[in-house]
Design a protein around this motif. Structure first.
Motif, short mmCIF file in Angstrom:
data_model
loop_
_atom_site.label_atom_id
_atom_site.label_comp_id
_atom_site.label_asym_id
_atom_site.label_seq_id
_atom_site.Cartn_x
_atom_site.Cartn_y
_atom_site.Cartn_z
N LEU A 125 1.24 -1.16 -0.23
CA LEU A 125 0.24 0.33 0.17
C LEU A 125 0.82 1.20 0.19
O LEU A 125 0.62 2.37 -0.72
CB LEU A 125 -0.97 0.38 1.05
CG LEU A 125 -1.68 -0.80 1.54
CD1 LEU A 125 -3.26 -1.05 2.24
CD2 LEU A 125 -3.14 -0.40 0.16
N LEU A 126 2.18 0.97 0.84
CA LEU A 126 3.02 1.76 0.95
C LEU A 126 3.42 2.28 -0.64
O LEU A 126 3.88 4.13 -1.14
CB LEU A 126 3.84 1.79 2.05
CG LEU A 126 5.38 3.01 1.62
CD1 LEU A 126 4.03 4.12 2.08
CD2 LEU A 126 6.70 2.88 2.59
N VAL A 127 4.05 1.25 -1.38
CA VAL A 127 4.27 1.61 -2.84
C VAL A 127 3.61 2.82 -3.44
O VAL A 127 3.70 3.23 -4.23
CB VAL A 127 4.32 0.18 -3.53
CG1 VAL A 127 4.98 0.60 -5.55
CG2 VAL A 127 5.42 -0.30 -2.59
N ALA A 128 1.92 2.26 -3.55
CA ALA A 128 1.10 2.71 -4.36
C ALA A 128 0.70 4.54 -3.70
O ALA A 128 0.53 5.38 -4.62
CB ALA A 128 -0.12 2.00 -4.42
N ARG A 129 0.83 4.34 -2.81
CA ARG A 129 0.20 5.92 -2.14
C ARG A 129 1.72 6.55 -2.18
O ARG A 129 1.24 7.92 -2.83
CB ARG A 129 0.36 6.08 -0.20
CG ARG A 129 0.55 6.89 0.66
CD ARG A 129 -0.07 6.81 1.93
NE ARG A 129 0.62 5.81 3.00
CZ ARG A 129 0.64 4.99 2.72
NH1 ARG A 129 -0.30 4.33 3.21
NH2 ARG A 129 1.87 4.37 3.85
N LEU A 130 3.09 6.35 -2.26
CA LEU A 130 4.05 7.18 -3.02
C LEU A 130 4.20 7.34 -4.33
O LEU A 130 4.93 7.43 -5.63
CB LEU A 130 5.36 6.28 -2.00
CG LEU A 130 5.79 6.63 -0.71
CD1 LEU A 130 6.37 5.83 -0.20
CD2 LEU A 130 5.69 7.94 -0.36
N ASN A 131 3.61 6.06 -5.06
CA ASN A 131 3.66 6.02 -6.67
C ASN A 131 5.12 5.82 -6.83
O ASN A 131 5.47 6.33 -8.08
CB ASN A 131 3.67 7.68 -6.75
CG ASN A 131 3.17 7.78 -8.65
OD1 ASN A 131 2.93 6.52 -9.41
ND2 ASN A 131 3.39 8.39 -9.49
N ALA A 132 5.66 4.89 -6.47
CA ALA A 132 6.61 4.05 -5.94
C ALA A 132 7.23 3.02 -7.55
O ALA A 132 5.45 2.46 -7.71
CB ALA A 132 7.29 3.84 -4.63
N GLY A 133 7.93 2.90 -8.07
CA GLY A 133 8.03 1.16 -8.27
C GLY A 133 8.44 0.10 -7.67
O GLY A 133 8.90 0.70 -6.05
N TRP A 134 8.24 -1.04 -7.65
CA TRP A 134 8.01 -2.33 -6.63
C TRP A 134 9.29 -2.63 -7.60
O TRP A 134 9.52 -3.23 -8.22
CB TRP A 134 6.32 -2.52 -6.67
CG TRP A 134 6.72 -3.48 -6.48
CD1 TRP A 134 6.52 -3.89 -4.25
CD2 TRP A 134 6.21 -4.95 -6.55
NE1 TRP A 134 6.44 -5.05 -4.31
CE2 TRP A 134 6.03 -5.99 -5.28
CE3 TRP A 134 5.95 -4.90 -7.38
CZ2 TRP A 134 5.59 -7.49 -5.81
CZ3 TRP A 134 5.59 -6.50 -7.57
CH2 TRP A 134 5.36 -7.87 -7.14
N LYS A 135 9.28 -3.38 -5.68
CA LYS A 135 10.45 -4.29 -6.05
C LYS A 135 10.40 -5.11 -5.36
O LYS A 135 9.78 -5.34 -4.19
CB LYS A 135 12.32 -3.37 -5.53
CG LYS A 135 12.71 -2.18 -6.70
CD LYS A 135 14.19 -1.51 -6.07
CE LYS A 135 14.94 -2.65 -6.05
NZ LYS A 135 15.50 -2.85 -7.14
N THR A 136 11.07 -6.58 -5.66
CA THR A 136 10.46 -7.89 -5.10
C THR A 136 11.74 -8.89 -5.22
O THR A 136 11.98 -8.54 -6.31
CB THR A 136 9.35 -8.59 -4.87
OG1 THR A 136 8.77 -9.27 -4.44
CG2 THR A 136 8.84 -9.17 -6.37
N PHE A 137 11.44 -9.62 -4.33
CA PHE A 137 12.63 -11.24 -4.78
C PHE A 137 12.65 -11.95 -4.92
O PHE A 137 10.74 -12.71 -3.80
CB PHE A 137 14.22 -11.49 -3.47
CG PHE A 137 15.45 -11.44 -3.94
CD1 PHE A 137 15.67 -12.72 -5.55
CD2 PHE A 137 16.14 -10.35 -3.63
CE1 PHE A 137 17.18 -12.63 -4.76
CE2 PHE A 137 17.69 -10.73 -4.58
CZ PHE A 137 17.63 -12.35 -4.99
N PHE A 138 12.32 -13.08 -6.09
CA PHE A 138 11.76 -13.93 -5.75
C PHE A 138 12.52 -15.38 -5.87
O PHE A 138 13.47 -15.46 -6.28
CB PHE A 138 10.34 -14.29 -6.63
CG PHE A 138 10.61 -14.53 -8.12
CD1 PHE A 138 10.81 -14.94 -8.87
CD2 PHE A 138 11.83 -13.24 -9.05
CE1 PHE A 138 11.46 -15.33 -10.23
CE2 PHE A 138 11.82 -13.07 -10.05
CZ PHE A 138 12.56 -13.65 -10.41
#
Length: 356
Positions: A166-179
């Protein structure tokens, strides 16, 4: 689809980044793990001087490592060296903090930190807590050109749980994840998309970056080869380190291991209970974390652990996996390059070229 590399930061990381640029990689992300690798900002400065196109980012910066004002200044300085090519990747901390016996920092503290960094980069006066007191701060003379606050620094937030997404969306940021596997990566993407769209963001605006590590196997080679152990083993061993951390500290198990790996995990955790010193077992647990397989843990980093937790497969199989990620909506794939195995970038470049 963009392709990046994950850099185990060293004093001469610029050599690997320079080669990545020559091969057409779009991003280089530098680890911010002060007890394990070198300083990310020093290494990024050198890379900025040796490259012309590739984007340079923290992958990921841990806010508790330095004051927000120091971070803002570092990004503005890098921007002077490589205008418009700098990325601010940030997270609540795993490797950098657990190597000192700490768990992740609070999400609210990370959000406040990001706010201060960007206020300073925007030449605003911002209030923040320094040494227990609220202080107003700003860059006092950015107009004289010692730093660059004009070119944008892109924000990318590492987020796994619903609150951080939700923070990613609120900040209009790119999103990063490890998988570790394609189904898991696609499930994560669907989760963050839901948060993104719930915040009123357009689905097409989400920039999603997937991180992995692995080995491109030659014909007839298996995940048990010495090469696979060197290139992919350090990432696979992270699962063991995580399990030992949780056993030592009583932290919540956030990443249950797949069935069939119980022997490896139990064996490593039992060994880790004997690490010295008893009041700081994390020191030995995180030795080699994500950069090499330490001799003591070698017997627990099985071919099955490598297969489950890394992108270790033949070139054709890996191309199929990457296509699934691209079709699923990922914007960037980042391959972590293990120290001493820098030549592996040539293998991954062949896979990248299939998507040019």
């Amino acid at each position: 689809m963009d392709f990046g590399i994950g850099v185990a930061t060293s004093g001469d990381s610029w050599k690997l980044v320079q080669r990545a640029e020559e091969l057409g990689f779009t991003h280089a992300w530098f680890y911010d793990t002060q007890m394990i690798t070198a300083d990310c900002f020093v290494a990024m400065g050198a890379a900025a001087m040796k490259t012309a196109r590739i984007r340079l980012g923290t992958g990921v910066l841990v806010p508790s490592n330095r004051l927000a004002a120091v971070t803002a200044n570092a990004f503005a300085t890098l921007n002077k060296l490589a205008p418009g090519r700098i990325d601010f990747g940030v997270g609540t901390g795993f490797s950098a903090r657990r190597a000192m016996g700490l768990s992740a920092m609070k999400l609210a503290d990370m959000e406040a930190y990001i706010r201060v960094v960007y206020a300073l980069l925007n030449r605003e006066t911002v209030e923040t807590t320094i040494e227990g007191k609220r202080r107003k701060i700003r860059f006092l003379n950015p107009e004289i050109g010692l730093i660059d606050t004009g070119d944008p620094v892109r924000l990318h937030v590492s987020a796994y749980g619903p609150k951080s997404q939700l923070l990613v969306a609120r900040l209009n940021a790119g999103w990063k994840t490890f998988f570790s596997d394609v189904p898991g990566a696609l499930a994560q993407l669907e989760s963050v998309r839901a948060s993104w769209q719930a915040a009123g963001r357009a689905a097409a605006d989400l920039y999603a970056t997937a991180w992995t590590c692995g080995c491109v196997l030659a014909d007839g080679e298996t995940a048990g080869s010495d090469r696979a152990l060197a290139q992919a083993g350090p990432r696979a061993a992270v699962a063991l380190h995580r399990a030992a951390d949780e056993d030592m500290e009583g932290w919540q198990n956030t990443s249950p291991l797949p069935a069939g790996l119980e022997a490896e995990v139990r064996g490593y955790v039992d060994m880790a209970r004997g690490f010295e010193p008893p009041d700081a077992r994390y020191l030995m647990n995180h030795r080699g974390h994500f950069v090499f397989v330490k001799p003591e843990e070698r017997r627990f980093v099985s071919p099955e652990l490598i297969r489950r937790f890394t992108f270790t497969a033949t070139e054709q199989e890996l191309k199929q996996r990457v296509e699934s990620l691209r079709a699923g909506g990922y914007s960037q794939l980042v391959i972590g390059i293990t120290p001493g195995e820098e030549h592996a970038i040539e293998d991954w470049a062949r896979i990248k070229r299939a998507f040019d």
